[in-house]
Design a protein around this motif. Structure first.
Motif, PDB file in Angstrom:
ATOM      1  N   ILE A 164      42.027 -32.344 -13.948  1.00  0.00           N
ATOM      2  CA  ILE A 164      42.543 -30.983 -13.810  1.00  0.00           C
ATOM      3  C   ILE A 164      43.578 -30.738 -14.899  1.00  0.00           C
ATOM      4  O   ILE A 164      44.498 -31.535 -15.077  1.00  0.00           O
ATOM      5  N   SER A 165      43.422 -29.650 -15.643  1.00  0.00           N
ATOM      6  CA  SER A 165      44.369 -29.340 -16.715  1.00  0.00           C
ATOM      7  C   SER A 165      45.751 -29.040 -16.143  1.00  0.00           C
ATOM      8  O   SER A 165      45.876 -28.583 -15.000  1.00  0.00           O
ATOM      9  N   PRO A 166      46.809 -29.281 -16.932  1.00  0.00           N
ATOM     10  CA  PRO A 166      48.167 -28.973 -16.448  1.00  0.00           C
ATOM     11  C   PRO A 166      48.341 -27.488 -16.175  1.00  0.00           C
ATOM     12  O   PRO A 166      47.625 -26.643 -16.737  1.00  0.00           O
ATOM     13  N   ASP A 167      49.314 -27.160 -15.322  1.00  0.00           N
ATOM     14  CA  ASP A 167      49.569 -25.762 -14.960  1.00  0.00           C
ATOM     15  C   ASP A 167      49.870 -24.901 -16.177  1.00  0.00           C
ATOM     16  O   ASP A 167      49.613 -23.694 -16.172  1.00  0.00           O
ATOM     17  N   GLU A 187      39.817 -13.807 -14.345  1.00  0.00           N
ATOM     18  CA  GLU A 187      38.435 -14.284 -14.345  1.00  0.00           C
ATOM     19  C   GLU A 187      38.329 -15.580 -15.153  1.00  0.00           C
ATOM     20  O   GLU A 187      37.617 -16.506 -14.764  1.00  0.00           O
ATOM     21  N   ASN A 188      39.061 -15.645 -16.262  1.00  0.00           N
ATOM     22  CA  ASN A 188      39.032 -16.870 -17.068  1.00  0.00           C
ATOM     23  C   ASN A 188      39.658 -18.037 -16.313  1.00  0.00           C
ATOM     24  O   ASN A 188      39.190 -19.176 -16.388  1.00  0.00           O
ATOM     25  N   ILE A 189      40.720 -17.754 -15.559  1.00  0.00           N
ATOM     26  CA  ILE A 189      41.344 -18.798 -14.740  1.00  0.00           C
ATOM     27  C   ILE A 189      40.373 -19.276 -13.660  1.00  0.00           C
ATOM     28  O   ILE A 189      40.265 -20.476 -13.384  1.00  0.00           O
ATOM     29  N   ARG A 190      39.649 -18.332 -13.072  1.00  0.00           N
ATOM     30  CA  ARG A 190      38.667 -18.717 -12.054  1.00  0.00           C
ATOM     31  C   ARG A 190      37.594 -19.619 -12.658  1.00  0.00           C
ATOM     32  O   ARG A 190      37.213 -20.639 -12.066  1.00  0.00           O
ATOM     33  N   LEU A 191      37.093 -19.255 -13.846  1.00  0.00           N
ATOM     34  CA  LEU A 191      36.078 -20.069 -14.508  1.00  0.00           C
ATOM     35  C   LEU A 191      36.628 -21.439 -14.892  1.00  0.00           C
ATOM     36  O   LEU A 191      35.917 -22.446 -14.812  1.00  0.00           O
ATOM     37  N   MET A 192      37.891 -21.480 -15.297  1.00  0.00           N
ATOM     38  CA  MET A 192      38.520 -22.756 -15.633  1.00  0.00           C
ATOM     39  C   MET A 192      38.546 -23.678 -14.413  1.00  0.00           C
ATOM     40  O   MET A 192      38.175 -24.855 -14.502  1.00  0.00           O
ATOM     41  N   LYS A 193      38.948 -23.152 -13.267  1.00  0.00           N
ATOM     42  CA  LYS A 193      39.025 -23.965 -12.054  1.00  0.00           C
ATOM     43  C   LYS A 193      37.628 -24.360 -11.562  1.00  0.00           C
ATOM     44  O   LYS A 193      37.433 -25.468 -11.048  1.00  0.00           O
ATOM     45  N   GLU A 194      36.680 -23.470 -11.722  1.00  0.00           N
ATOM     46  CA  GLU A 194      35.295 -23.799 -11.365  1.00  0.00           C
ATOM     47  C   GLU A 194      34.795 -24.946 -12.240  1.00  0.00           C
ATOM     48  O   GLU A 194      34.094 -25.843 -11.768  1.00  0.00           O
ATOM     49  N   ARG A 195      35.156 -24.906 -13.531  1.00  0.00           N
ATOM     50  CA  ARG A 195      34.769 -25.975 -14.457  1.00  0.00           C
ATOM     51  C   ARG A 195      35.400 -27.306 -14.044  1.00  0.00           C
ATOM     52  O   ARG A 195      34.764 -28.357 -14.116  1.00  0.00           O
TER      53      ARG A 195
END
Length: 348
Positions: A164-167, A187-195
């Protein structure tokens, strides 16, 4: 089995970052990825026996560019180091997710403020660099009996922040991305967390320790029994043995960071990063397998050539003569001929 896809185009001297961020993503990806490549990568899946079979799965593609004006594409699931090497001096513009030859979504890199998006300049290891793995007796016997290396799924690790990437990566999206609406940012944050979740459920890892000598803390933390052992090898031997491994294997040194921290690698490859304070002493070399359809399994085993993989076997500093006799019998039973060291002296 090949699921690695790469296409190259020239930008004719244009600034890649600005050009790509202003490009219609759907037109760009369709132009640069031929139809037969889309179909081929869409259908290749790693099966549990290490082969491949036809099944529709989402395809995840990195699009990279650099000051040389070159655009490159790589399947997100890596069979070799090409994507990582390319990312050393190129920017990852976005990751496109395609399914049944259609674009489902794309996650862009938060690179508007370039001073936050630098690579970590990870220095390569020398071939003769010593590398260690500490085992209790049960795990060691499993290795030599089955001649297979155990890879644990990343989300099963004790550290729940693995992969998981840092905050600060999320903060970078929210605070530095100009020209993006708040809806686009979230939306980009959502895709990041989905990734994150997808990668953590599809990444299987074996952790090794880089050191020129035995490490007392590693014995205490990972092999604190009289019957425990440490196996000694080198980075060069691991790379050589990699050729015999059945599944695509990525080998790289873990990088450690202090918060706040963000760069291209920690954003896209968080499985290669750890928080500095709790873990830097581990000085980890990470062996990872990325597999699409293993998310219902908690681990993977893959065959390894023990004669290439292991230089020496070291008994625990707590071991007595009894443990040495047991190890000797075990090696003989499983027909393993590797030097054994007891109290820093070769005994077998």
């Amino acid at each position: 089995m090949k699921n690695h896809s790469k296409q190259t185009n020239k930008l004719n001297g244009l600034e890649p970052v600005k050009e790509i961020q202003n490009t219609d993503i759907s037109k760009f990806i369709v132009k640069t990825l031929p139809l037969h490549e889309k179909i081929r990568t869409n259908r290749l899946v790693i099966s549990k026996d290490g082969g491949s079979y036809g099944k529709e799965v989402p395809v995840r593609i990195f699009v990279l560019g650099g000051n040389d004006g070159e655009i490159s594409q790589f399947n997100t699931f890596y069979e070799d180091e090409k994507a990582f090497i390319k990312a050393n001096d190129h920017v990852i513009f976005f990751q496109v997710i395609m399914f049944e030859n259609k674009i489902v979504s794309h996650e862009y890199s938060p690179i508007s403020n370039n001073k936050y998006f630098r690579n970590s300049n990870n220095s390569p290891l020398l071939a003769n660099q010593k590398v260690w793995r500490y085992f209790n007796l049960t795990k060691f016997e499993d290795l030599i009996k089955n001649r297979t290396l155990f890879f644990n799924r990343l989300d099963r690790f004790i550290d729940k922040l693995e992969g998981i990437s840092p905050d600060s990566c999320e903060e970078c999206i929210l605070n530095t991305e100009t020209g993006k609406s708040i809806v686009e940012k979230h939306e980009n944050i959502r895709l990041m967390k989905e990734r994150f979740n997808f990668a953590r459920n599809s990444t299987f890892t074996s952790c090794w320790h880089i050191n020129n000598k035995q490490n007392e803390r590693m014995w205490k933390e990972y092999a604190n029994e009289r019957s425990s052992v440490a196996i000694e090898t080198t980075y060069g031997d691991i790379m050589s043995a990699k050729e015999d491994v059945q599944l695509p294997l990525h080998i790289e040194k873990i990088r450690y960071f202090d918060e706040p921290f963000v760069n291209q690698e920690s954003y896209w490859f968080p499985f290669l990063f750890k928080r500095r304070a709790p873990y830097e002493w581990e000085n980890e070399l990470r062996l990872s397998i990325y597999a699409y359809n293993y998310d219902n399994q908690t681990y993977i085993r893959t065959k390894v050539p023990l004669d290439k993989f292991i230089k020496k076997i070291h008994l625990s500093p707590l071991a007595k003569k009894h443990e040495l006799i047991n190890i000797e019998k075990m090696l003989k039973m499983h027909k393993v001929n590797i030097p054994v060291y007891f109290k820093n002296k070769r005994v077998i």
